[in-house]
Design a protein around this motif. Structure first.
Motif, mmCIF file in Angstrom:
data_model
loop_
_atom_site.group_PDB
_atom_site.id
_atom_site.type_symbol
_atom_site.label_atom_id
_atom_site.label_comp_id
_atom_site.label_asym_id
_atom_site.label_seq_id
_atom_site.Cartn_x
_atom_site.Cartn_y
_atom_site.Cartn_z
ATOM 1 N N LEU A 126 -13.683 33.004 -8.541
ATOM 2 C CA LEU A 126 -13.025 31.423 -8.395
ATOM 3 C C LEU A 126 -13.818 30.716 -9.566
ATOM 4 O O LEU A 126 -13.445 29.637 -9.995
ATOM 5 C CB LEU A 126 -13.192 30.861 -6.945
ATOM 6 N N HIS A 127 -15.173 30.856 -9.570
ATOM 7 C CA HIS A 127 -16.094 30.138 -10.498
ATOM 8 C C HIS A 127 -15.680 30.385 -11.849
ATOM 9 O O HIS A 127 -15.492 29.580 -12.596
ATOM 10 C CB HIS A 127 -17.605 30.592 -10.234
ATOM 11 N N ALA A 128 -15.399 31.798 -12.252
ATOM 12 C CA ALA A 128 -14.925 31.911 -13.722
ATOM 13 C C ALA A 128 -13.372 31.415 -13.936
ATOM 14 O O ALA A 128 -13.182 30.683 -15.069
ATOM 15 C CB ALA A 128 -14.941 33.251 -14.020
ATOM 16 N N ALA A 129 -12.527 31.439 -12.645
ATOM 17 C CA ALA A 129 -11.233 30.833 -13.142
ATOM 18 C C ALA A 129 -11.099 29.037 -13.189
ATOM 19 O O ALA A 129 -10.577 28.533 -13.637
ATOM 20 C CB ALA A 129 -10.288 31.192 -12.078
ATOM 21 N N ALA A 130 -12.350 28.755 -12.517
ATOM 22 C CA ALA A 130 -12.365 27.248 -12.172
ATOM 23 C C ALA A 130 -11.254 26.771 -11.404
ATOM 24 O O ALA A 130 -10.764 25.671 -11.856
ATOM 25 C CB ALA A 130 -12.739 26.444 -13.550
ATOM 26 N N GLN A 131 -10.735 27.384 -10.433
ATOM 27 C CA GLN A 131 -9.883 27.250 -9.633
ATOM 28 C C GLN A 131 -10.228 27.470 -8.215
ATOM 29 O O GLN A 131 -10.665 28.455 -7.868
ATOM 30 C CB GLN A 131 -8.505 27.822 -10.073
ATOM 31 N N THR A 132 -9.756 26.447 -7.387
ATOM 32 C CA THR A 132 -9.979 26.705 -5.890
ATOM 33 C C THR A 132 -8.936 27.811 -5.523
ATOM 34 O O THR A 132 -8.006 28.080 -5.871
ATOM 35 C CB THR A 132 -9.952 25.624 -5.254
ATOM 36 N N GLU A 133 -9.111 28.237 -4.176
ATOM 37 C CA GLU A 133 -8.154 29.278 -3.671
ATOM 38 C C GLU A 133 -6.816 28.604 -3.432
ATOM 39 O O GLU A 133 -5.907 29.366 -3.635
ATOM 40 C CB GLU A 133 -8.803 29.689 -2.182
ATOM 41 N N ASN A 134 -6.557 27.195 -3.257
ATOM 42 C CA ASN A 134 -5.454 26.767 -3.242
ATOM 43 C C ASN A 134 -4.773 26.526 -4.449
ATOM 44 O O ASN A 134 -3.419 26.361 -4.353
ATOM 45 C CB ASN A 134 -5.577 25.363 -2.374
ATOM 46 N N GLU A 135 -5.342 26.678 -5.414
ATOM 47 C CA GLU A 135 -4.857 26.358 -6.909
ATOM 48 C C GLU A 135 -4.279 27.711 -7.438
ATOM 49 O O GLU A 135 -3.486 27.675 -8.325
ATOM 50 C CB GLU A 135 -5.848 25.828 -7.782
ATOM 51 N N LEU A 136 -4.808 28.582 -6.753
ATOM 52 C CA LEU A 136 -4.200 30.129 -7.269
ATOM 53 C C LEU A 136 -2.964 30.409 -7.111
ATOM 54 O O LEU A 136 -2.612 29.740 -5.779
ATOM 55 C CB LEU A 136 -5.488 31.269 -6.545
ATOM 56 N N PRO A 137 -2.120 31.238 -7.548
ATOM 57 C CA PRO A 137 -0.737 31.448 -7.303
ATOM 58 C C PRO A 137 -0.615 32.497 -6.069
ATOM 59 O O PRO A 137 0.459 32.196 -5.252
ATOM 60 C CB PRO A 137 -0.265 32.274 -8.441
ATOM 61 N N TYR A 138 -1.649 33.106 -5.514
ATOM 62 C CA TYR A 138 -1.560 33.975 -4.266
ATOM 63 C C TYR A 138 -2.908 34.386 -3.852
ATOM 64 O O TYR A 138 -4.108 33.954 -4.575
ATOM 65 C CB TYR A 138 -0.761 34.974 -4.562
#
Length: 441
Positions: free
Chosen positions: A199-211
């Protein structure tokens, strides 16, 4: 980077308008209305589930977090965005629309959901309204005409250059995060720790991920959709399977990798064999390739891997015909991907509907359409040591041709899956995933 999207977006919008025009003409409707969607609330509570935007809405514009908004389109007219910007001090209010795409829309700002009605065509019966039932506003309820959905879903498989660029960027984020997850595994982190590194490397929250991320150490890799995330590292981490994606402007990537610890050389050899097979399947993503046929071909190749590595004694052909290969590779080779991780219309025969059946004995395949330029598919073969399926196989006559001592020795590794997102072109395929990993290196 934004300049590239800005340059590609007008042609993308023109394509969507042409598809909508044809779909409306076929269904006899005059207008297209698409709600972004509204929040779903938990039972007996005032807490909403994470908002998921209507894919038909985000196809038109890169807005993924504007519940209560609407797209209104009439052929021959500029599309309108009815954007809900509520008066609210409990939550962050969506910022006014801005960016490279706004000049292509008429934009109306509303403060209450019911105010959207003033921007709709006069007769609801003439509107094709695509969405969930709870998005209804003052008599304008989603009717989801099959003729419209069939046409739009079928053609959604063919990505525009704008969409491909968005998917390249999603893949770049995903590859960066996958590299961080591998480093966390090598450092001895728990499944939860690996997840947080991702999550830290993607800079996306769990809810922002596609799955939801699938992150399994050791035998957990045998659970195809393992998402439990143990907080404590195992005494010895021998293997690591991660299936995790990322999002960009509403488009998804879907990437899986499997790693072995230095102490698991025998498992690394099997990973290398599956990786080589997977690269071969990716090379076959060509115009005219029947995807169901490619899936069956993958079973024969993976059965050969099982035989070469001493897990089975029968021929690859016998392993496929008897269902032995399915005990080790129980899911489909892949699926379409784009606005949704599992893109719609994977079985659709034509723009007017119909179904292309799955091959007998392969119930979990998600795509049977022949490939054509512009389609993006995942290629995700796997070999697993799943206790339930192995127990069933052992009880069958074909189980006599399995080296159970060898199989039992590999149960502790869980399984292998390797997945890339691949674009079918007029020539050689474009591997979004491998390109992204190469750039990240």
């Amino acid at each position: 980077m934004t300049e590239t999207l800005a340059a590609l977006y007008p042609a993308h919008l023109a394509t969507l308008r042409a598809r909508a025009d044809a779909a409306l003409a076929r269904s006899g409707h005059e207008h297209l209305l698409v709600p972004a969607g509204v929040a779903h609330y938990q039972f007996l509570d005032d807490r909403p589930y994470p908002f998921a935007v209507n894919p038909h809405f985000k196809a038109w514009l890169p807005v993924t977090d504007a519940p209560g908004s609407w797209l209104v389109y009439t052929p021959g007219r500029k599309p309108k965005l009815v954007f809900l910007q509520p008066r609210d001090y409990w939550h962050v209010v969506p910022q006014a629309p801005a960016g490279y795409w706004v000049e292509h829309f008429e934009i109306a700002i509303i403060r209450e959901p019911r105010e959207a009605r003033a921007h709709f065509p006069a007769d609801a019966a003439r509107c094709a309204i695509l969405g969930e039932d709870n998005a209804a506003v003052d008599g304008y309820a989603p009717n989801n005409p099959p003729a419209v959905l069939d046409h739009l879903h079928y053609h959604r498989a063919y990505k525009t250059p704008y969409e491909l660029e968005a998917m390249r960027r999603a893949s770049a984020i995903g590859a960066r995060a996958h590299r961080a997850a591998e480093q966390a595994f090598r450092a001895g982190e728990s499944e939860y720790g690996i997840h947080m590194a991702y999550l830290h490397a993607a800079a996306q929250t769990e809810n922002e991920l596609p799955y939801s991320n699938i992150i399994g150490l050791n035998a957990h890799g045998a659970v195809l959709h393992y998402t439990d995330l143990e907080r404590t590292p195992p005494a010895q981490a021998l293997s690591f399977l991660i299936d995790a994606g990322a999002s960009f402007h509403g488009y998804a990537c879907d990437i899986t990798r499997t790693y072995a610890a230095p102490a698991a050389a025998e498992f690394q050899a099997l990973i290398d064999a599956v990786d080589a097979a997977q690269r071969g399947f990716c090379a076959r993503v060509r115009a005219g390739q029947d995807y169901a046929t490619l899936h069956v071909h993958a079973h024969h190749v993976l059965a050969s891997v099982l035989k070469e590595h001493g897990f089975i004694r029968m021929s690859a052909e016998s392993a496929v015909e008897s269902g032995v290969s399915s005990a080790f590779f129980p899911h489909g080779l892949g699926h379409g991907i784009g606005l949704q991780v599992h893109e719609v219309a994977g079985f659709q025969r034509s723009e007017t509907g119909g179904t292309i059946p799955k091959p007998p004995g392969h119930p979990y395949l998600r795509l049977t359409r022949p490939l054509a330029p512009g389609m993006v598919v995942t290629i995700e073969p796997g070999l697993y040591f799943i206790p339930m399926l192995l127990d069933e196989l052992k009880a069958k006559p074909a189980g006599r041709d399995v080296d159970w001592a060898k199989v039992d020795a590999f149960r502790k590794y869980g399984g292998i899956r390797i997945e890339d997102d691949v674009v079918c072109t007029e020539g050689a395929p474009e591997n979004l995933t491998r390109d992204a990993f190469a750039a990240a290196a």
